[in-house]
Design a protein around this motif. Structure first.
Motif, PDB file in Angstrom:
ATOM      1  N   HIS A   2      -1.390  -4.871  -0.089  1.00 42.85           N
ATOM      2  CA  HIS A   2      -0.833  -4.410  -1.360  1.00 42.85           C
ATOM      3  C   HIS A   2      -0.423  -2.959  -1.259  1.00 42.85           C
ATOM      4  O   HIS A   2      -1.035  -2.179  -0.538  1.00 42.85           O
ATOM      5  N   LEU A   3       0.627  -2.611  -2.014  1.00 43.56           N
ATOM      6  CA  LEU A   3       0.995  -1.206  -2.102  1.00 43.56           C
ATOM      7  C   LEU A   3       0.064  -0.558  -3.107  1.00 43.56           C
ATOM      8  O   LEU A   3      -0.332  -1.193  -4.084  1.00 43.56           O
ATOM      9  N   SER A   4      -0.251   0.709  -2.889  1.00 44.86           N
ATOM     10  CA  SER A   4      -1.016   1.408  -3.909  1.00 44.86           C
ATOM     11  C   SER A   4      -0.099   1.630  -5.114  1.00 44.86           C
ATOM     12  O   SER A   4       1.129   1.548  -4.994  1.00 44.86           O
ATOM     13  N   LYS A  28      15.962 -16.258   2.664  1.00 43.33           N
ATOM     14  CA  LYS A  28      16.475 -14.904   2.397  1.00 43.33           C
ATOM     15  C   LYS A  28      16.687 -14.638   0.909  1.00 43.33           C
ATOM     16  O   LYS A  28      16.238 -13.633   0.375  1.00 43.33           O
ATOM     17  N   THR A  29      17.400 -15.565   0.254  1.00 48.43           N
ATOM     18  CA  THR A  29      17.742 -15.337  -1.149  1.00 48.43           C
ATOM     19  C   THR A  29      16.478 -15.324  -2.008  1.00 48.43           C
ATOM     20  O   THR A  29      16.323 -14.459  -2.877  1.00 48.43           O
ATOM     21  N   SER A  30      15.577 -16.261  -1.727  1.00 48.13           N
ATOM     22  CA  SER A  30      14.322 -16.316  -2.499  1.00 48.13           C
ATOM     23  C   SER A  30      13.555 -15.007  -2.347  1.00 48.13           C
ATOM     24  O   SER A  30      13.060 -14.437  -3.319  1.00 48.13           O
ATOM     25  N   LEU A  31      13.461 -14.528  -1.108  1.00 48.23           N
ATOM     26  CA  LEU A  31      12.733 -13.272  -0.858  1.00 48.23           C
ATOM     27  C   LEU A  31      13.442 -12.103  -1.543  1.00 48.23           C
ATOM     28  O   LEU A  31      12.794 -11.261  -2.173  1.00 48.23           O
ATOM     29  N   ALA A  32      14.769 -12.083  -1.442  1.00 48.34           N
ATOM     30  CA  ALA A  32      15.523 -10.959  -2.022  1.00 48.34           C
ATOM     31  C   ALA A  32      15.292 -10.844  -3.519  1.00 48.34           C
ATOM     32  O   ALA A  32      15.002  -9.759  -4.036  1.00 48.34           O
ATOM     33  N   LEU A 209       5.022 -19.893   5.645  1.00 49.15           N
ATOM     34  CA  LEU A 209       4.764 -18.676   4.855  1.00 49.15           C
ATOM     35  C   LEU A 209       5.515 -18.752   3.528  1.00 49.15           C
ATOM     36  O   LEU A 209       6.742 -18.574   3.481  1.00 49.15           O
ATOM     37  N   PRO A 210       4.835 -19.004   2.426  1.00 54.45           N
ATOM     38  CA  PRO A 210       5.520 -19.089   1.137  1.00 54.45           C
ATOM     39  C   PRO A 210       6.118 -17.735   0.735  1.00 54.45           C
ATOM     40  O   PRO A 210       5.675 -16.687   1.216  1.00 54.45           O
ATOM     41  N   THR A 211       7.086 -17.787  -0.170  1.00 49.43           N
ATOM     42  CA  THR A 211       7.787 -16.556  -0.556  1.00 49.43           C
ATOM     43  C   THR A 211       6.850 -15.448  -1.045  1.00 49.43           C
ATOM     44  O   THR A 211       7.020 -14.289  -0.641  1.00 49.43           O
ATOM     45  N   PRO A 212       5.853 -15.739  -1.905  1.00 44.85           N
ATOM     46  CA  PRO A 212       4.993 -14.635  -2.360  1.00 44.85           C
ATOM     47  C   PRO A 212       4.291 -13.927  -1.192  1.00 44.85           C
ATOM     48  O   PRO A 212       4.105 -12.707  -1.221  1.00 44.85           O
ATOM     49  N   ALA A 213       3.938 -14.703  -0.153  1.00 43.20           N
ATOM     50  CA  ALA A 213       3.287 -14.076   1.009  1.00 43.20           C
ATOM     51  C   ALA A 213       4.304 -13.228   1.785  1.00 43.20           C
ATOM     52  O   ALA A 213       3.964 -12.159   2.307  1.00 43.20           O
ATOM     53  N   VAL A 215       6.801 -11.686   0.409  1.00 42.60           N
ATOM     54  CA  VAL A 215       6.970 -10.475  -0.418  1.00 42.60           C
ATOM     55  C   VAL A 215       5.857  -9.483  -0.089  1.00 42.60           C
ATOM     56  O   VAL A 215       6.109  -8.285   0.136  1.00 42.60           O
ATOM     57  N   ARG A 216       4.624  -9.981  -0.023  1.00 42.83           N
ATOM     58  CA  ARG A 216       3.496  -9.078   0.260  1.00 42.83           C
ATOM     59  C   ARG A 216       3.660  -8.432   1.639  1.00 42.83           C
ATOM     60  O   ARG A 216       3.405  -7.243   1.809  1.00 42.83           O
TER      61      ARG A 216
END
Ligand SMILES: Nc1ncnc2c1ncn2[C@@H]1O[C@H](COP(=O)(O)OP(=O)(O)OP(=O)(O)O)[C@@H](O)[C@H]1O
Ligand SMILES: Nc1ccn([C@@H]2O[C@H](COP(=O)(O)O)[C@@H](O)[C@H]2O)c(=O)n1
Length: 226
Positions: A2-4, A28-32, A209-213, A215-216
């Motif tokens: 996580h980012l602080s 790509k699009t989902s992640l973007a 690797l699902p999109t939320p992962a 993103v993290r």
């Protein structure tokens, strides 16, 4: 991963430039859009321009040299929650849905293999990015050509059978859409190699690797790069 709060605040205040490349249906699009809604960043989906040019070519003679982009408009997706696909307009007509037809898909091969078209489309994208340097640019040659100075270069990959199945599932309810998912191309390989050599590069395999992962992973990587 996580980012602080301070890091996230700084990313949102100063903006962030991210390139995302990878083969079809790698995510790509989902992640973007997921990143864009987290970071309040605009998205340029370069594939939409290729599709729009292919649509125009399938409709008849193209406007004379350099004039195509006077009549073809491709909106950046605004910051915020994931929008519907950004509107693409040709001669005043909304072609956002029409650019996914089988006819357009066929033309796409010629457009994306033509160096002159690649150059014109790249120039058009550079003009868009020039006005909004802090954005997420998604496509096939973003790290190598369009966003060489991004804060983070992401390359997504996934097994071909998985990508094909994702696309099949995605379009089950939209049989009119005909999007080919093929093997990784030479351009994909070149970009992947390039990204893997960059200190700010991140290659992610999304097969499991699902999109939320994803993103993290990108946010974590951004935190480390800055
Ligand atoms: N990490 C993931 N795990 C599982 N399914 C995913 C993942 N990322 C995207 N998908 C699904 O795969 C399909 C294609 O995703 P997406 O449109 O984001 O891929 P893309 O790389 O942008 O494809 P294209 O280049 O062809 O536009 C969608 O149905 C999406 O929900
Ligand atoms: N930077 C790019 C983006 C796209 N292409 C080509 O356009 C096709 C459509 O893109 P999608 O992301 O909507 O699938 C794609 O298959 C590429 O052939 C490109 O060459 N460079």
């Amino acid at each position: 991963m996580h980012l602080s709060v301070r890091q996230k605040d700084s990313l949102m205040r100063h903006g962030v430039a991210i390139s995302i490349d990878g083969p079809s249906a790698s995510g790509k699009t989902s992640l973007a859009y997921a990143l864009a809604s987290r970071l309040g960043t605009r998205v340029l989906d370069t594939g939409l321009t290729y599709r729009a040019v292919a649509y125009a070519a399938s409709r008849g003679p193209l406007p004379p040299d350099g004039r195509l982009f006077d009549v073809l408009r491709h909106e950046l997706a605004a910051p915020g929650a994931r929008p519907a696909l950004p509107a693409v307009v040709y001669h005043g007509e909304d072609i956002t849905d029409a650019i996914w037809s089988a006819e357009v898909e066929q033309q796409l091969r010629f457009i994306s293999a033509d160096p002159a078209w690649r150059r014109d489309i790249t120039d058009h994208h550079r003009a868009i990015i020039g006005g909004h340097e802090r954005m997420i640019v998604v496509g096939r040659d973003c790290a190598t050509t369009l966003m060489t100075n991004a804060d983070c270069h992401v390359f997504l990959t996934a097994m071909e059978a998985v990508r094909r199945e994702r696309r099949r599932a995605q379009y089950r309810t939209q049989p009119e859409r005909a999007v080919n998912v093929g093997p990784v191309t030479r351009l994909d390989d070149i970009t992947r190699e390039h990204v893997s050599r960059q200190p700010r590069g991140l290659v992610l395999d999304t097969t499991f690797l699902p999109t939320p992962a994803a993103v993290r992973a990108v946010l974590h990587h951004l935190g480390e790069c800055r």
